[in-house]
Design a protein around this motif. Structure first.
Motif, PDB file in Angstrom:
ATOM      1  N   GLU A  53       0.821  -1.212   0.000  1.00 48.08           N
ATOM      2  CA  GLU A  53       0.000   0.000   0.000  1.00 48.08           C
ATOM      3  C   GLU A  53       0.855   1.262   0.000  1.00 48.08           C
ATOM      4  O   GLU A  53       0.380   2.324  -0.378  1.00 48.08           O
ATOM      5  N   LEU A  54       2.093   1.152   0.448  1.00 51.88           N
ATOM      6  CA  LEU A  54       2.951   2.326   0.608  1.00 51.88           C
ATOM      7  C   LEU A  54       4.151   2.309  -0.336  1.00 51.88           C
ATOM      8  O   LEU A  54       5.153   2.978  -0.073  1.00 51.88           O
ATOM      9  N   GLU A  55       4.068   1.566  -1.433  1.00 53.34           N
ATOM     10  CA  GLU A  55       5.199   1.468  -2.362  1.00 53.34           C
ATOM     11  C   GLU A  55       5.670   2.823  -2.866  1.00 53.34           C
ATOM     12  O   GLU A  55       6.856   3.054  -3.020  1.00 53.34           O
ATOM     13  N   ASN A  56       4.750   3.719  -3.139  1.00 53.98           N
ATOM     14  CA  ASN A  56       5.112   5.017  -3.701  1.00 53.98           C
ATOM     15  C   ASN A  56       5.242   6.112  -2.651  1.00 53.98           C
ATOM     16  O   ASN A  56       5.441   7.269  -2.994  1.00 53.98           O
ATOM     17  N   ALA A  57       5.112   5.765  -1.386  1.00 47.65           N
ATOM     18  CA  ALA A  57       5.256   6.742  -0.308  1.00 47.65           C
ATOM     19  C   ALA A  57       6.736   6.876   0.031  1.00 47.65           C
ATOM     20  O   ALA A  57       7.295   6.083   0.777  1.00 47.65           O
ATOM     21  N   THR A  58       7.389   7.878  -0.559  1.00 48.30           N
ATOM     22  CA  THR A  58       8.815   8.083  -0.328  1.00 48.30           C
ATOM     23  C   THR A  58       9.048   9.473   0.244  1.00 48.30           C
ATOM     24  O   THR A  58       8.260  10.395   0.019  1.00 48.30           O
ATOM     25  N   PHE A  59      10.122   9.621   0.962  1.00 50.17           N
ATOM     26  CA  PHE A  59      10.468  10.892   1.587  1.00 50.17           C
ATOM     27  C   PHE A  59      11.857  11.314   1.100  1.00 50.17           C
ATOM     28  O   PHE A  59      12.831  11.227   1.822  1.00 50.17           O
ATOM     29  N   ASP A  60      11.922  11.753  -0.164  1.00 52.23           N
ATOM     30  CA  ASP A  60      13.173  12.206  -0.755  1.00 52.23           C
ATOM     31  C   ASP A  60      13.258  13.721  -0.656  1.00 52.23           C
ATOM     32  O   ASP A  60      12.263  14.399  -0.409  1.00 52.23           O
ATOM     33  N   CYS A  61      14.436  14.245  -0.878  1.00 48.74           N
ATOM     34  CA  CYS A  61      14.585  15.692  -0.966  1.00 48.74           C
ATOM     35  C   CYS A  61      15.625  15.999  -2.035  1.00 48.74           C
ATOM     36  O   CYS A  61      16.457  15.167  -2.370  1.00 48.74           O
ATOM     37  N   GLY A  62      15.529  17.188  -2.583  1.00 53.70           N
ATOM     38  CA  GLY A  62      16.504  17.582  -3.589  1.00 53.70           C
ATOM     39  C   GLY A  62      15.899  18.110  -4.866  1.00 53.70           C
ATOM     40  O   GLY A  62      16.555  18.791  -5.624  1.00 53.70           O
ATOM     41  N   THR A  63      14.624  17.807  -5.114  1.00 54.01           N
ATOM     42  CA  THR A  63      13.979  18.335  -6.311  1.00 54.01           C
ATOM     43  C   THR A  63      12.748  19.141  -5.898  1.00 54.01           C
ATOM     44  O   THR A  63      12.201  18.932  -4.815  1.00 54.01           O
ATOM     45  N   PRO A  64      12.302  20.053  -6.753  1.00 49.98           N
ATOM     46  CA  PRO A  64      11.139  20.879  -6.407  1.00 49.98           C
ATOM     47  C   PRO A  64       9.866  20.069  -6.172  1.00 49.98           C
ATOM     48  O   PRO A  64       8.996  20.485  -5.419  1.00 49.98           O
ATOM     49  N   ASN A  65       9.763  18.907  -6.762  1.00 51.88           N
ATOM     50  CA  ASN A  65       8.572  18.069  -6.636  1.00 51.88           C
ATOM     51  C   ASN A  65       8.497  17.365  -5.277  1.00 51.88           C
ATOM     52  O   ASN A  65       7.455  16.866  -4.883  1.00 51.88           O
ATOM     53  N   ASP A  66       9.599  17.330  -4.531  1.00 51.98           N
ATOM     54  CA  ASP A  66       9.660  16.544  -3.302  1.00 51.98           C
ATOM     55  C   ASP A  66       8.774  17.079  -2.182  1.00 51.98           C
ATOM     56  O   ASP A  66       8.322  16.318  -1.338  1.00 51.98           O
ATOM     57  N   ALA A  67       8.509  18.392  -2.151  1.00 51.87           N
ATOM     58  CA  ALA A  67       7.637  18.947  -1.102  1.00 51.87           C
ATOM     59  C   ALA A  67       6.220  18.404  -1.248  1.00 51.87           C
ATOM     60  O   ALA A  67       5.596  18.000  -0.262  1.00 51.87           O
ATOM     61  N   ALA A  68       5.712  18.377  -2.464  1.00 53.69           N
ATOM     62  CA  ALA A  68       4.367  17.829  -2.690  1.00 53.69           C
ATOM     63  C   ALA A  68       4.345  16.328  -2.422  1.00 53.69           C
ATOM     64  O   ALA A  68       3.386  15.802  -1.846  1.00 53.69           O
ATOM     65  N   LEU A  69       5.400  15.643  -2.816  1.00 55.96           N
ATOM     66  CA  LEU A  69       5.494  14.206  -2.585  1.00 55.96           C
ATOM     67  C   LEU A  69       5.542  13.905  -1.088  1.00 55.96           C
ATOM     68  O   LEU A  69       4.977  12.916  -0.629  1.00 55.96           O
ATOM     69  N   PHE A  70       6.185  14.769  -0.302  1.00 55.04           N
ATOM     70  CA  PHE A  70       6.255  14.603   1.148  1.00 55.04           C
ATOM     71  C   PHE A  70       4.849  14.604   1.739  1.00 55.04           C
ATOM     72  O   PHE A  70       4.504  13.742   2.547  1.00 55.04           O
ATOM     73  N   GLU A  71       4.034  15.578   1.345  1.00 57.03           N
ATOM     74  CA  GLU A  71       2.659  15.672   1.860  1.00 57.03           C
ATOM     75  C   GLU A  71       1.848  14.432   1.502  1.00 57.03           C
ATOM     76  O   GLU A  71       1.143  13.881   2.340  1.00 57.03           O
ATOM     77  N   GLU A  72       1.954  13.990   0.255  1.00 58.93           N
ATOM     78  CA  GLU A  72       1.218  12.800  -0.183  1.00 58.93           C
ATOM     79  C   GLU A  72       1.681  11.562   0.582  1.00 58.93           C
ATOM     80  O   GLU A  72       0.866  10.744   1.016  1.00 58.93           O
ATOM     81  N   SER A  73       2.982  11.429   0.744  1.00 57.37           N
ATOM     82  CA  SER A  73       3.538  10.255   1.430  1.00 57.37           C
ATOM     83  C   SER A  73       3.150  10.247   2.901  1.00 57.37           C
ATOM     84  O   SER A  73       2.788   9.204   3.449  1.00 57.37           O
TER      85      SER A  73
END
Length: 143
Positions: A45-65
């Motif tokens: 269920e959490l395969e795509n829940a990642t907490f990366d940093c370094g790209t502009p897209n990572d802030a939105a990905l953080f919230e989703e994850s």
């Protein structure tokens, strides 16, 4: 006559040439060393829940994850609402401690003291479970 791309290319030597040219051509064909494979959780269920940093897209990905992990914890953990709120607020949820009974409760109405004692035990159990759930969520997030 119009030259084609193949005709415009300079001839390359297969053999010979100096060492610097060989090194440069080999380097161009290699994959960059900083390429890394994206993390995938073992929990399907959490395969795509990642907490990366370094790209502009990572802030939105953080919230989703974070939302995905909080939803998962609410469903799968005991007292999941507590850990879900803790993850969403990024601070440990404050549980309401039962009011301490007055001394007269013990003698005049002992059932009130017994009731308070059971609430106090439940409060302490819930706090302990929340601490355990924080460690489980930490394990999920950090893999």
């Amino acid at each position: 006559f119009i030259p084609t791309m193949a005709e415009n290319k300079p001839a390359t030597r297969v053999e010979g040439g100096n060492d610097k040219q060989k090194a440069r051509s080999q380097h161009k064909n290699q994959r960059p060393n900083n390429f890394k494979k994206k993390y995938k959780s073992e929990i399907t269920e959490l395969e795509n829940a990642t907490f990366d940093c370094g790209t502009p897209n990572d802030a939105a990905l953080f919230e989703e994850s974070l939302e995905s992990v909080a939803d998962y914890a609410e469903r799968e953990f005991k007292y999941g609402g507590d850990i879900g709120q803790t993850l969403r607020d990024l601070e440990i949820k404050t549980l309401k401690k039962p009011d301490t009974p007055e001394l007269s409760w013990r003698t005049d109405e002992p059932w009130k003291y017994d009731k308070w004692s059971m609430k106090q035990k439940k409060y302490l159990d819930r706090m302990e479970i929340l601490e355990d759930n924080i460690m489980k969520a930490f394990g999920i997030i950090y893999g």
